[in-house]
Each structure stands twice: as structure tokens, then as C-alpha cells.
Design a protein around this motif. Structure first.
Motif, PDB file in Angstrom:
ATOM      1  N   LYS A  51       0.799  -1.236   0.000  1.00  0.00           N
ATOM      2  CA  LYS A  51       0.000   0.000   0.000  1.00  0.00           C
ATOM      3  C   LYS A  51       0.828   1.281   0.000  1.00  0.00           C
ATOM      4  O   LYS A  51       0.274   2.366  -0.175  1.00  0.00           O
ATOM      5  CB  LYS A  51      -0.935   0.017   1.214  1.00  0.00           C
ATOM      6  CG  LYS A  51      -1.952  -1.106   1.223  1.00  0.00           C
ATOM      7  CD  LYS A  51      -2.941  -0.976   0.107  1.00  0.00           C
ATOM      8  CE  LYS A  51      -3.997  -2.063   0.186  1.00  0.00           C
ATOM      9  NZ  LYS A  51      -4.846  -2.089  -0.973  1.00  0.00           N
ATOM     10  N   ARG A  53       2.617   4.395  -0.951  1.00  0.00           N
ATOM     11  CA  ARG A  53       2.431   5.219  -2.151  1.00  0.00           C
ATOM     12  C   ARG A  53       3.754   5.886  -2.522  1.00  0.00           C
ATOM     13  O   ARG A  53       4.033   7.005  -2.110  1.00  0.00           O
ATOM     14  CB  ARG A  53       1.329   6.238  -1.909  1.00  0.00           C
ATOM     15  CG  ARG A  53      -0.008   5.559  -1.646  1.00  0.00           C
ATOM     16  CD  ARG A  53      -1.169   6.473  -1.479  1.00  0.00           C
ATOM     17  NE  ARG A  53      -0.835   7.781  -0.948  1.00  0.00           N
ATOM     18  CZ  ARG A  53      -1.720   8.709  -0.673  1.00  0.00           C
ATOM     19  NH1 ARG A  53      -2.995   8.479  -0.863  1.00  0.00           N
ATOM     20  NH2 ARG A  53      -1.355   9.871  -0.195  1.00  0.00           N
ATOM     21  N   ASP A  57       1.953   9.584  -9.779  1.00  0.00           N
ATOM     22  CA  ASP A  57       0.666   9.659 -10.463  1.00  0.00           C
ATOM     23  C   ASP A  57       0.841  10.512 -11.719  1.00  0.00           C
ATOM     24  O   ASP A  57       1.973  10.896 -12.069  1.00  0.00           O
ATOM     25  CB  ASP A  57      -0.419  10.209  -9.534  1.00  0.00           C
ATOM     26  CG  ASP A  57      -0.151  11.623  -9.040  1.00  0.00           C
ATOM     27  OD1 ASP A  57       0.724  12.321  -9.605  1.00  0.00           O
ATOM     28  OD2 ASP A  57      -0.842  12.048  -8.089  1.00  0.00           O
ATOM     29  N   ASN A  63       2.027   9.096  -5.339  1.00  0.00           N
ATOM     30  CA  ASN A  63       0.663   8.981  -4.863  1.00  0.00           C
ATOM     31  C   ASN A  63       0.045   7.629  -5.203  1.00  0.00           C
ATOM     32  O   ASN A  63      -1.141   7.447  -5.000  1.00  0.00           O
ATOM     33  CB  ASN A  63      -0.170  10.117  -5.471  1.00  0.00           C
ATOM     34  CG  ASN A  63      -1.329  10.514  -4.598  1.00  0.00           C
ATOM     35  OD1 ASN A  63      -1.349  10.230  -3.410  1.00  0.00           O
ATOM     36  ND2 ASN A  63      -2.306  11.156  -5.203  1.00  0.00           N
ATOM     37  N   ARG A  64       0.847   6.714  -5.749  1.00  0.00           N
ATOM     38  CA  ARG A  64       0.321   5.406  -6.153  1.00  0.00           C
ATOM     39  C   ARG A  64       1.174   4.299  -5.546  1.00  0.00           C
ATOM     40  O   ARG A  64       2.370   4.442  -5.398  1.00  0.00           O
ATOM     41  CB  ARG A  64       0.314   5.301  -7.669  1.00  0.00           C
ATOM     42  CG  ARG A  64      -0.581   6.379  -8.313  1.00  0.00           C
ATOM     43  CD  ARG A  64      -0.564   6.315  -9.805  1.00  0.00           C
ATOM     44  NE  ARG A  64      -1.401   5.199 -10.219  1.00  0.00           N
ATOM     45  CZ  ARG A  64      -1.495   4.782 -11.471  1.00  0.00           C
ATOM     46  NH1 ARG A  64      -0.809   5.363 -12.425  1.00  0.00           N
ATOM     47  NH2 ARG A  64      -2.271   3.767 -11.777  1.00  0.00           N
ATOM     48  N   SER A  65       0.526   3.189  -5.226  1.00  0.00           N
ATOM     49  CA  SER A  65       1.228   2.028  -4.683  1.00  0.00           C
ATOM     50  C   SER A  65       1.528   1.038  -5.801  1.00  0.00           C
ATOM     51  O   SER A  65       1.025   1.171  -6.919  1.00  0.00           O
ATOM     52  CB  SER A  65       0.364   1.343  -3.623  1.00  0.00           C
ATOM     53  OG  SER A  65      -0.710   0.648  -4.251  1.00  0.00           O
ATOM     54  N   GLN A  67       0.345  -1.801  -5.974  1.00  0.00           N
ATOM     55  CA  GLN A  67      -0.937  -2.418  -6.313  1.00  0.00           C
ATOM     56  C   GLN A  67      -1.783  -1.515  -7.195  1.00  0.00           C
ATOM     57  O   GLN A  67      -2.521  -2.001  -8.050  1.00  0.00           O
ATOM     58  CB  GLN A  67      -1.717  -2.776  -5.048  1.00  0.00           C
ATOM     59  CG  GLN A  67      -1.145  -3.979  -4.353  1.00  0.00           C
ATOM     60  CD  GLN A  67      -2.092  -4.535  -3.329  1.00  0.00           C
ATOM     61  OE1 GLN A  67      -2.706  -3.797  -2.577  1.00  0.00           O
ATOM     62  NE2 GLN A  67      -2.190  -5.847  -3.288  1.00  0.00           N
ATOM     63  N   ASP A  68      -1.688  -0.212  -7.004  1.00  0.00           N
ATOM     64  CA  ASP A  68      -2.434   0.716  -7.849  1.00  0.00           C
ATOM     65  C   ASP A  68      -1.992   0.613  -9.298  1.00  0.00           C
ATOM     66  O   ASP A  68      -2.734   0.965 -10.201  1.00  0.00           O
ATOM     67  CB  ASP A  68      -2.230   2.165  -7.405  1.00  0.00           C
ATOM     68  CG  ASP A  68      -2.818   2.452  -6.042  1.00  0.00           C
ATOM     69  OD1 ASP A  68      -3.784   1.776  -5.648  1.00  0.00           O
ATOM     70  OD2 ASP A  68      -2.291   3.358  -5.369  1.00  0.00           O
ATOM     71  N   ASP A  70      -0.988  -2.206 -10.889  1.00  0.00           N
ATOM     72  CA  ASP A  70      -1.149  -3.535 -11.482  1.00  0.00           C
ATOM     73  C   ASP A  70      -1.555  -3.442 -12.935  1.00  0.00           C
ATOM     74  O   ASP A  70      -2.468  -2.701 -13.289  1.00  0.00           O
ATOM     75  CB  ASP A  70      -2.229  -4.339 -10.756  1.00  0.00           C
ATOM     76  CG  ASP A  70      -1.704  -5.025  -9.513  1.00  0.00           C
ATOM     77  OD1 ASP A  70      -2.551  -5.488  -8.751  1.00  0.00           O
ATOM     78  OD2 ASP A  70      -0.490  -5.107  -9.325  1.00  0.00           O
TER      79      ASP A  70
END
Length: 151
Positions: A51, A53, A57, A63-65, A67-68, A70
Motif C-alpha cells: 500500500k 504510495r 501519479d 501517490n500510487r502504490s 498495487q495501484d 497492477d
């Protein structure tokens, strides 16, 4: 548990001349278990890794993990490598002490558990080989390097 995360454009692990794990863009995670660690500690550490970050972005802000991202062409892989030397204590002289690392059996059990949990939660997980003499190659992205500790 301790983890050193590196945001990478690519990373791989080689053992005896054979690649055992490789990813494109994503996170290289060096993992170290300590004697007091449990599966619950490993779960908390993995949740934080997935999670956190630390990827940009569209505005260029972290601002992104992992998982974001994928399935995106810019990130998403997770390469987990065991590394007991993260427990090094250099306070007593010039030769590090590794007594702060978990015994091999516990270290391997927690590493294997973390890998299994990561594979349940994330689609692209690659690994090294526990206790092997590994060569790790990476292209650090940023560079972004984050130290995590969970108790």
C-alpha cells in the motif's frame, strides 16, 4: 521484520548463473526476519509494502502504490529477496554482528510465508532463493529507497 524497498525499472536475481526471479518496473524488496518476528508481523509488513504510495501519479507526485499500478506498463512487479545482513550490528567494531537476525529455520519460514501471502495478494511476485549466494541486479527508479521496520 526489516525491509529495504527500492523502486525499480527492472530487477533480477541470479544464482549459479541462472535467473531465479526478475521483474520489470516495480519494487525490489530485501527482507530480514528477526528472532521475535511472527506471521502477524510479516502480514503487517507486507500490507505496508503493498500500500505504500511511492509511485508517481499523472501529476508526478508519489501517490500510487505497487498495487495501484497492477497491469500498467509503468510498474507492478514485486521481487522479494531474503537478506539477513539487514540485521547487521556494526556498533562493536569493524566486523558486523548478525546475531540480530532470526535463526535460519525461522528466517526461512517467515520468508516463505511472506512470499506465499504476497502471491495471494499481488499478481506478479518473483523471488530469490533463501540462503543462496545471490547476485541482485537492478535499475533504481528515482532513486527511491525506503527502509521499513515492523515489530
Amino acid at each position: 521484520m526489516k525491509a529495504l524497498l527500492q523502486r525499480v525499472r527492472e530487477a533480477s536475481v541470479t544464482v549459479d548463473g541462472a535467473v531465479t526471479g526478475q521483474i520489470g518496473p516495480g519494487l525490489l524488496v530485501l527482507l530480514c526476519a528477526e528472532p521475535q518476528d511472527t506471521e502477524a508481523v510479516a502480514d503487517r509488513l507486507l500490507a505496508k509494502i503493498l500500500k505504500l504510495r511511492i509511485f508517481s501519479d499523472a501529476a508526478g507526485k508519489m501517490n500510487r502504490s505497487v498495487q495501484d499500478l497492477d497491469g500498467a506498463s509503468t510498474a507492478g512487479g514485486l521481487l522479494l529477496v531474503s537478506q539477513f545482513t539487514l540485521a547487521a550490528d556494526c556498533s562493536g567494531g569493524n566486523r558486523p554482528s548478525f546475531t540480530g537476525a532470526a535463526p535460519a529455520a525461522l528466517g526461512q519460514a517467515l520468508y516463505d510465508y511472506t512470499v506465499a501471502q504476497a502471491r495471494k495478494l499481488h499478481p506478479e511476485v518473483a523471488t530469490g532463493i533463501f540462503a543462496a549466494d545471490m547476485q541482485v541486479a537492478l535499475v533504481n527508479d528515482g532513486p527511491v529507497t525506503i527502509w521499513l521496520e515492523m515489530a
